[in-house]
Write an enzyme that holds these catalytic residues in place. Structure first.
Site, PDB file in Angstrom:
ATOM      1  N   TYR A 117       0.863  -1.185   0.000  1.00 44.74           N
ATOM      2  CA  TYR A 117       0.000   0.000   0.000  1.00 44.74           C
ATOM      3  C   TYR A 117       0.893   1.227   0.000  1.00 44.74           C
ATOM      4  O   TYR A 117       1.910   1.269   0.705  1.00 44.74           O
ATOM      5  CB  TYR A 117      -0.910   0.039   1.237  1.00 44.74           C
ATOM      6  CG  TYR A 117      -1.682   1.334   1.355  1.00 44.74           C
ATOM      7  CD1 TYR A 117      -2.931   1.483   0.769  1.00 44.74           C
ATOM      8  CD2 TYR A 117      -1.141   2.422   2.040  1.00 44.74           C
ATOM      9  CE1 TYR A 117      -3.627   2.675   0.852  1.00 44.74           C
ATOM     10  CE2 TYR A 117      -1.830   3.622   2.124  1.00 44.74           C
ATOM     11  CZ  TYR A 117      -3.067   3.741   1.532  1.00 44.74           C
ATOM     12  OH  TYR A 117      -3.750   4.920   1.614  1.00 44.74           O
ATOM     13  N   GLU A 208      -3.037   7.860  -4.055  1.00 44.81           N
ATOM     14  CA  GLU A 208      -3.048   6.540  -3.426  1.00 44.81           C
ATOM     15  C   GLU A 208      -2.899   5.451  -4.472  1.00 44.81           C
ATOM     16  O   GLU A 208      -3.574   5.478  -5.504  1.00 44.81           O
ATOM     17  CB  GLU A 208      -4.353   6.339  -2.654  1.00 44.81           C
ATOM     18  CG  GLU A 208      -4.459   4.984  -1.967  1.00 44.81           C
ATOM     19  CD  GLU A 208      -5.802   4.802  -1.292  1.00 44.81           C
ATOM     20  OE1 GLU A 208      -5.843   4.767  -0.054  1.00 44.81           O
ATOM     21  OE2 GLU A 208      -6.829   4.703  -2.025  1.00 44.81           O
TER      22      GLU A 208
END
Length: 263
Positions: A117, A208
């Protein structure tokens, strides 16, 4: 199939394809001939063992809601597309009414060795741009923060100095990349620098990538992600404004026919 490479998910936001174009990371592809027969859309892939069909809605948790289909059967792709277009997906981020699917993304399946992530946002406490990273890629970062906060890595960037190589190496080593695949460290650090540049130049509120994957071929690939922009800065970025306008138009068109994007 109509290619729609300059779309955003909602006003003030752009999808992961915009992130990939910044030079941040490689992206999966879907190669082959594409053609449209009236209102029926047909895709013919060549040499691709796995195809992923993703519903494009502005919400996380699409996979759990049935909005992501993976198949090795090329003949099943059209059926998945027909099933998803017009479907209303309800996830933990949509609310009980859910969001209707007007757009699909079809891409080549990736040979995943590790999922990570990665994001960058402004830390409310310091006011500095801060990278957030975790080895728990593919999961909702809120769940990771709630259950395993020790797996979240933060690297603040002094805006007076900007991103430096040591910032990237700090994140790479904290993620354990030397043990996972040393060959990806330099591309990973370069990608972080590009993401920081994108974040600052476009007045982004969030960039992101989830998941950011390391493939068995020793490459770094941005598999999925999104960008959110500061509304107060949109007037400076005509290209970002066009993304939002394009999405509104595409939603109108999708009432007449489905829009399917390929990489």
């Amino acid at each position: 199939i109509e290619g729609a490479m300059k779309d955003s998910r909602v006003s003030g936001q752009a999808d992961h394809r915009q992130v990939r174009r910044s030079g941040s990371a490689q992206r999966p592809g879907l190669h082959g001939r594409r053609r449209r027969q009236g209102r029926r859309y047909v895709i013919k892939e060549t040499g691709i063992p796995v195809v992923v069909v993703k519903a494009q809605i502005h919400a996380g948790g699409r996979g759990k809601a049935g909005g992501v289909k993976i198949t090795k059967d090329k003949g099943a792709v059209a059926g998945f597309a027909k099933e998803l277009i017009g479907e209303t997906l309800v996830t933990h981020q949509t609310g009980p009414k859910g969001r209707q699917v007007h757009r699909l993304l079809m891409e080549e399946g990736a040979n995943i060795a590790k999922e990570l992530y990665l994001s960058i946002l402004v830390d409310r406490d310091t006011g500095w741009p801060t990278f957030i990273a975790s080895t728990e890629g593919g999961m909702e970062i809120e769940e990771v923060a709630a259950h395993t906060p020790d797996k979240i890595i933060k690297e603040p960037i002094d805006p007076a100095v900007g991103f430096q190589g040591y910032n990237g190496r700090n994140i790479a080593f904290a993620l354990g990349l030397p043990g996972i695949e040393p060959a990806v460290i330099n591309p990973f650090v370069k990608m972080l620098g590009n993401l920081y540049r994108l974040f600052m130049e476009k007045d982004a509120a969030l960039v992101e990538i989830n998941p950011l994957i390391i493939t068995k071929e020793k490459t770094v690939v941005a598999l999925d992600g999104k960008v959110s922009f500061d509304d107060n800065g949109l007037f400076k970025h005509e290209d970002v404004q066009k993304c939002a306008i394009s999405t509104k138009k595409s939603r109108s068109r999708s009432k007449r026919r489905p829009i399917i994007s390929t990489m």
